[in-house]
Structures are given as C-alpha cells and as structure tokens.
Design an enzyme around this catalytic site. Structure first.
Site: not given
Ligand SMILES: [Ca+2]
Ligand SMILES: [Ca+2]
Ligand SMILES: [Ca+2]
Ligand SMILES: [Ca+2]
Length: 805
Positions: A381, A390, A422, A442, A537, A556, A605
C-alpha cells in the site's frame, strides 16, 4: 411403523455406495495459469519509465465524499434515505479527527498492560483485576507525544483551553453510575468516553472528565470539595441527587470503587499500606471462589474468580477492583465505533447513518478459535505508520536481516530490510510519504483494519494477533505496476500468508495490459499466498470490464475480489459489483488507524483488509491450509445479504453453525468389488452444543422396492477415545443412542466409526442428532450402500439380517 424418517429418505435409494451430502459450492474454477509467468526479479532496481507502468489508484473515497456514499440505491432495493443529500454536514466528516483522536487516547501504563495480559491468560470471563494499591500511572507506549487541544468545562462553569499530551488521558471503561449518567448526556456525540488525566496536566492528577471531540467536561461529582459527601454538584441534571443523601456512609463504601481510585480521596487515609502483595495474594487465594490469582505487577493482582467480585474488596489491603475486561479482546476503547466488528445499529458508527444491528463480520466469536496468530499479512500500500502505537507491536520484522549494517544478510536482494521495504522510493523505510493527505493515510488505515492489536488503545483489527508486513508502493498518488509486482514477489518470498491489495486499475483494463502484475500474482499463488484485492470504487458492474488485480479472481482461485457493504448490509454505492466479485465486506465509514491518530475512511480499500484479516484468522485456525481452500471457505460460509455474500468469520471458522451429523461409508467407491459386506462407517458430528447430546445410528434395507428396518444387527462402534462397544439394532433398526457430551467433543466435534458386516443388498445407514431426552433435533443424514456377494468369511458375526416392518 417406525423408522419414518428413514422411509422418506430412502425412497429414492438407488444403491451404489454414494453418500448424500449437501451441495458444496465450488469455488470459481481455476483457469490455467498464464503461459510461463515471467517473474519480476526481486532486486530493488527498477526504471521508473517502464512501458508497463500503469496507474493504480487506491480504492478509497475521500472523507468529504463519504457523505455521498449512501447505500446503493440502484441495485438492491434499500430503504435508506437515498435521495436527500445526506452527510456532507455530518460531524464525523468535518471533525478534525486526526487532531482529536477520539478516545484512542487511552494509553496504558506498563503495569496495566502486563497485568491485563496476565489476566487474559487466566482467561475466562470471570478474570478480574484487583488493585492492592492505586495503579501507578506511569505512561509508556506513546512513542510520540501528540498533543490535543481541548476546551475544558470546569465543574464551576468556567471554560478554558488547554493543550494535553494524548497519553495523559487514559480511557476508563469502568465508570461510576454518576459518570455513566453524565456520559449518557453526550450520547449524540460520535465519541464520548470517560478519561482520567493521569499526569494532571489539565487539573489535579487523577481528575476525570467526559471527553467528546474537542471538549473535556469535568466530572462534577469528583470536584475537590473533598469532605462534602452529600452535595452532588448542581451540574446539569446530575442524577446523583437521590442517592447521595440517602446514605449515611461516605459514598465510597456504598459503591464498589469501580476503578482505580485517584490517589487523593481523603476519606481513606491509606491505612493498609503495610501489607505486601504476597500477603494479600495468600488471602485472595484462600477465598473459595477464586480460581487463580497472581501478582501481575507491583500493586496489582490478577484474579480469576467465579464468585462475586466485591468479595475481593473485603480482603485486607485491597483498595479497589477493576475489570480485567479492559484489555480483553473485543473491548478496545474505539470498538464502539467499529461496526465491522460489532454493528450496534447506532448512527455514531457511520457518520449519522443508522445501521442494521448485527450486520457485521461476526468476528468476535471467532477470536475464541483464532486471532490470526502465526500468520503474516502483507499490506502492499502507500506505506504504514511504523510508529503508530496501535500498530507498532504487530509489525512484521525480518529476523534474518541484521539491521543497519549495510549488508543484505539474508540474501533476499534487499539491504537492511528489517521492517519491510519501500518499493516506491527503493529504501528500507516503508513509512508513508508525508503530505499526500489521503494517500499518505491509506496504508496505515488498511493495516489497522487487518490487524490492529487488542492492546487497550484505539481500535482492534480483524486479526489482532497477525503480523503486518509493510510494503510501500508508489511515491505519489499513483502506483507503478512494476512497484506493485516487486512488492508482491517480496511478500511471497518472505513469508506472507495473505497479501492485501487495496489498489485497482481503472475499469475495462485489458488483461494484456497487466501481464507483469499477473505474473507476480501467479507467483504468489505458487508460493501458497492468498491475494485479496479491492473491486474498485467506480460503482460499476465490472463483470465484463474488470479492474485488476481484483479481476484476476476470475482466473485464479487464490485471488479474491472484494466489494464493500454498508452498515445496513447494502452495497456501498461506490463499490463495483458483478459476477466476478468474490465476497463483500464492510467498507463504509470504517474507523481505523491514521497517521498520528484514527479516522473514518470508506472504500473497497477498507473492505479488502477486512477479508484479508478474516483469512488470517481462518488460516491460523488450521482448518484450511491453502489459499484456494481459504477462499472457498470464506465464500461458502458467508452471510447471504441483498448485496451478495458478506464475510462472516465465526461461520468461517466453524462457529455459529447449526449442529450437524453426517455419515459416510469408508472406501465406498471400492466397497462393492473389493470387500463385500465388510463395512466401516465414519460418523461425524459437528457444532455440538446443548441440547445436541446424542447420536443415533440406524440401519435399513431395501427389499423389492420396500424399505425395512434391520433389527438385531450388530455393529462395533469405536468412540473418539478409541474405546469400542458392541451394539445391536433394536426393532426400529436403531442402535442405542450414543452420548457425545464430553467437552472436547463440544469444542472440536465428535467422530466415531462403526464396523459391521452386511449380506448382499441395498442399505441405508441413517444418523441423527438427539437431545438428551431423545428428541431428534436435526435432519437425518443418510449414506446409501450396495453390497454385492457374500461377506468374506472372517469375523462374520452378522448373519442374515432380520427384517421387520
Ligand atoms: Ca488497539
Ligand atoms: Ca521510504
Ligand atoms: Ca535482506
Ligand atoms: Ca543488513
């Protein structure tokens, strides 16, 4: 007479060793894999102007568009208020929810965390906390210390503005009745919780407030007027008026001090401090109802008791009790906003739109079976906030790589890839690129939906014990296919079980335009990785104009295409739909992690990681092992909605299913020719719970077109524990019912075998579930069997069956 059910069922008996089974929905057939996938190499170099670069966009709907994403009105008939331009003025969209991180502020002291974890280990809903001294309020866990500006309404009516570090405000789930009453006055707020200012930055330490977005309301009953027990402050309709004067005792003794008392209440001048935790523990263990107790942290004892919790208060030295449910899974502070976890129907969960109670993923019961432990979900992503409190404890790390030595220690082609990679910027830091707003957010949002841990703060993901492999693709708002392909191959090569792809090409993309992507997807399948992709979307039927990678679900069986539903189980209007959607999942007004906080987002998403997390839960349960089986199971056990199949995790892992029993003839295909007459039956009962406590096995035969019960016929039944008993059919052709009440059977199902020797003929073997009282509670299941020739001499035993009407 008798055997009525059998007659009805056997009427169509044709013999032949087949077993009647419920039709099993098969997965979409696998097409052949494409010709010789040319795999993207796993090296980290790539040219940015590749001719196969295709712009992928994340399947996300901007917050200011979310108001328009009412349940689809065209497709499934919906009674939603579809026309009135709804939610642009909804508070949640405009609310600066990053700056005001709702009640995700509840950082916990290390003592809390350790104790709670220990308490959870004791398990059981009866697990409780006992604080033997005021819980310490040291703050950790906040790697950053974001501050939040609040308007404080003091009990005396004054208002001021303060800036508070997030971690100072600890959410308190256990509140006094007075606090609950005050809280109820703010039921119209998207978030309203009781918080405690543990470090005293907004007032005296330990002061409690009702927190709503942007505001802290001092809790009047706790004002500093220490001595006055009776006068509940005249704050707007405080409901304590009746109670307080009625008691002659100080209030603290009439209520169990529901939470950790602030250190200061002068009514208890700390008399008991001389007792040690160990001494108190001994006394607690001596209580008759206490099952386990142990010192979880200095001043904290975790107790599991079957008795009333208040009895713990009478132990000398105990100063308070706090429910251990605080950190039990399913009790995250923000869970009330997460309708995907538990849909209360409250409009607070979806920007003002009321929902359908229970229209959720039904994942909470499934956590009894599995929380995704041992699995890895790759979040390919826009990058993941690697320091989010969290998420940080669930991020995948590459244990074979030595960090920061400039060497590719594990030889996977990536130098110092300790926390993922990355693929957009070609570095080892998969944090999102700042400043791109929704695109920046995102991946972090997606990651939280998959697997935010149940750590007492913020949200809980679908698979709270999974590991999140953060792989960033793209460097701006679009994602080159090459970048995506590289990340897919990396995930497959480095241990991912599931790949989440909340990205999509535009509709009507040709398969021939995405061959590099297809090669990578095919490779992931070869490595046994499930690929879950957003359907996009565009609000279109994409049956014939697919987006990719979701469109590969047609070709698949390790790829799933996910559409989005609303909190009313309707299709979100933005969600693509059509015959090639594998499964639907909540993807509308989803509350999850955001860089530096939490926020709502909508889109396929968001639906995609719901399914990726569900798949992790299922795979971790061990009930399925291949991606194709995971996909088939998730679809087969989905909930039918007006929109289509919507994921139901409890069902997927075998919970919430009606009890059942089935019978099959072992080796039925070869029975007739090879082993005439000697038969082994496999009997399996599943989803057992009271009152399903007995299995009855019956035998019938067909003679001249009529069905007869076979009485006086012996069978040897082998129970799950290996014990055998010789049983004989009665006048109805039935064996005595066999009890299946042991706890193991209730938890995991019950299987037995029955061995018998049959003369030539056509038979029906019937199984039924009965209550303890003998009443049938489930439709009978039948195995048909044709036996030709005589039983081979050994054992014999059976003799010619006696038939009876
Ligand atoms: Ca939590
Ligand atoms: Ca980076
Ligand atoms: Ca490496
Ligand atoms: Ca290294």
């Amino acid at each position: 007479m008798g055997l009525l059910g059998v007659v009805a069922i056997v009427a169509g008996c044709s013999g032949g060793g087949a077993t009647e089974e419920a039709a099993v929905p098969t997965a979409v057939p696998v097409s052949m894999t494409p010709t010789e996938p040319e795999l993207p190499t796993a090296d980290t170099t790539r040219d940015d102007d590749l001719d196969h670069v295709m712009a992928l966009t994340v399947n996300w709907v901007a917050p200011d568009e979310m108001g328009d994403t009412e349940p689809a009105t065209d497709e499934p008939a919906t009674d939603e208020p579809a026309t009135d331009e709804p939610a642009t003025d909804e508070p949640a969209t405009d609310e600066p929810s990053i700056e005001v991180p709702a009640d995700g502020v509840g950082e916990l002291a290390p003592e809390d965390v350790g104790s709670a974890a220990s308490g959870v280990a004791h398990a059981g809903t009866s697990a409780r906390f006992v604080a033997t001294s005021p819980l310490r309020t040291a703050i950790v866990g906040a790697r950053r210390e974001p501050t939040v500006e609040f308007e404080i309404e003091r009990a005396d009516g004054t208002v001021e503005t303060v800036t508070v570090p997030r971690s100072s405000l600890v959410t308190r789930l256990v509140v006094t009745p007075e606090e609950a009453a005050l809280l109820a006055q703010f039921a119209d707020q998207p978030v309203a919780v009781v918080v405690e200012d543990v470090t005293g930055v907004a007032g005296p330490a330990g002061r409690r407030y009702v927190m709503v977005p942007g505001r802290l309301i001092e809790i009047g009953v706790r004002t500093a007027g220490a001595g006055d027990t009776g006068d509940a402050p005249a704050e707007g309709g405080e409901p304590t008026d009746g109670a307080a004067p009625a008691t002659t005792e100080p209030p603290a003794t009439t209520e169990p001090p529901a939470t950790t008392e602030p250190p200061a209440p002068p009514t208890t001048p700390e008399p008991e401090d001389t007792r040690t935790d160990e001494e108190i523990l001994v006394d607690i263990l001596a209580l008759p109802d206490v099952q386990t107790a142990e010192i979880a942290a200095p001043g904290v004892i975790a107790v599991a008791t079957a008795g009333p919790r208040d009895e713990l208060l009478f132990v000398d030295g105990v100063v308070g009790i706090e429910s251990d449910e605080l950190l039990q899974i399913g009790s995250e502070p923000d869970q009330r906003l997460q309708w995907m976890i538990s849909n209360s129907g409250s409009p607070d969960q979806a920007g003002g739109w009321p929902g359908l109670v229970g229209a959720d993923t039904n994942v909470t019961p499934a956590w009894q079976v599995s929380r995704g432990q041992g699995t890895v979900v790759a979040v390919i992503d826009s990058g993941v906030d690697m320091d989010h409190p969290d998420l940080v404890d669930r991020l995948w790390t590459n244990t074979r790589e030595v960090c920061g030595n400039g060497v590719d220690d594990d030889g996977n082609g990536f130098v110092d890839d300790c926390r993922g990679w990355d693929f957009g910027d070609n570095d080892n830091d998969p944090n999102p690129t700042p400043g791109l707003d929704s695109f920046t957010q995102h991946g972090t949002h997606v990651a939280g939906i998959v697997g935010a841990p149940a750590n007492g703060i913020g949200v809980v993901g679908m698979a709270p014990d999974t590991r999140l492999m953060a792989l960033k693709v793209g460097r701006n708002r679009t994602i080159p296919t090459s970048s995506l392909a590289g990340a897919i191959v990396y995930a497959a090569d480095n241990g991912a079980d599931v790949i989440n792809l909340s990205v999509a090409t535009p509709p009507n993309t040709l398969r021939s335009q995405v061959t590099v992507m297809e090669s990578a997807i095919a490779y992931a399948g070869q490595r046994g990785v499930l690929v879950v992709a957003g359907a996009g979307n565009n609000g279109l039927d994409v049956s014939n104009g697919p987006v990719y990678p979701a469109g590969f679900s047609q070709f698949y069986d390790h790829v799933m295409s996910i559409g989005a539903t609303t909190n009313s189980d309707t299709r979100a209007s933005f969600s693509n739909y059509g015959s090639n959607i594998t499964l639907y999942a909540p993807g509308w007004w989803i509350w999850s992690t955001y860089v530096d906080g939490y926020n709502f987002m909508s889109g396929t998403s968001m639906a995609t990681p719901v399914v990726a997390g569900a798949a992790a839960v299922l795979l971790a349960s061990g009930q399925v092992t291949t991606p194709a089986a995971a996909r088939a199971r998730l679809v087969e056990r989905a909930d039918a909605t007006v929109t289509g199949p919507r994921v139901d995790v409890a069902k997927a892992v075998g919970l919430d299913l009606p009890p059942s029993v089935d019978v099959s003839v072992r080796g039925a295909d070869t029975l007739v020719a090879d082993v005439p007459g000697r038969v082994s039956l496999d009997v399996a009962a599943a989803n057992l719970a009271a009152p399903a406590t007995q299995v009855r096995i019956s035998l019938a035969t067909e003679v001249d077109g009529q069905v007869w019960a076979v009485s006086g016929f012996p069978m040897t039944v082998t129970a799950p524990d290996g014990s055998t008993q010789q049983l004989t059919t009665d006048g109805q052709g039935s064996l005595p019912p066999i009890a299946v009440s042991d706890p193991a059977a209730l938890a995991t199902g019950w299987t037995a075998t029955a061995d018998l020797v049959l003369p030539a003929g056509d038979y029906a073997i019937v199984t039924e579930l009965l209550t303890a009282a003998g009443a049938p509670i489930e439709g009978a299941r039948v195995a048909y069997l044709a036996v030709s020739g005589a039983p081979s001499g050994d054992g014999g035993g059976g003799g010619a069956p006696t038939t009876t009407t």
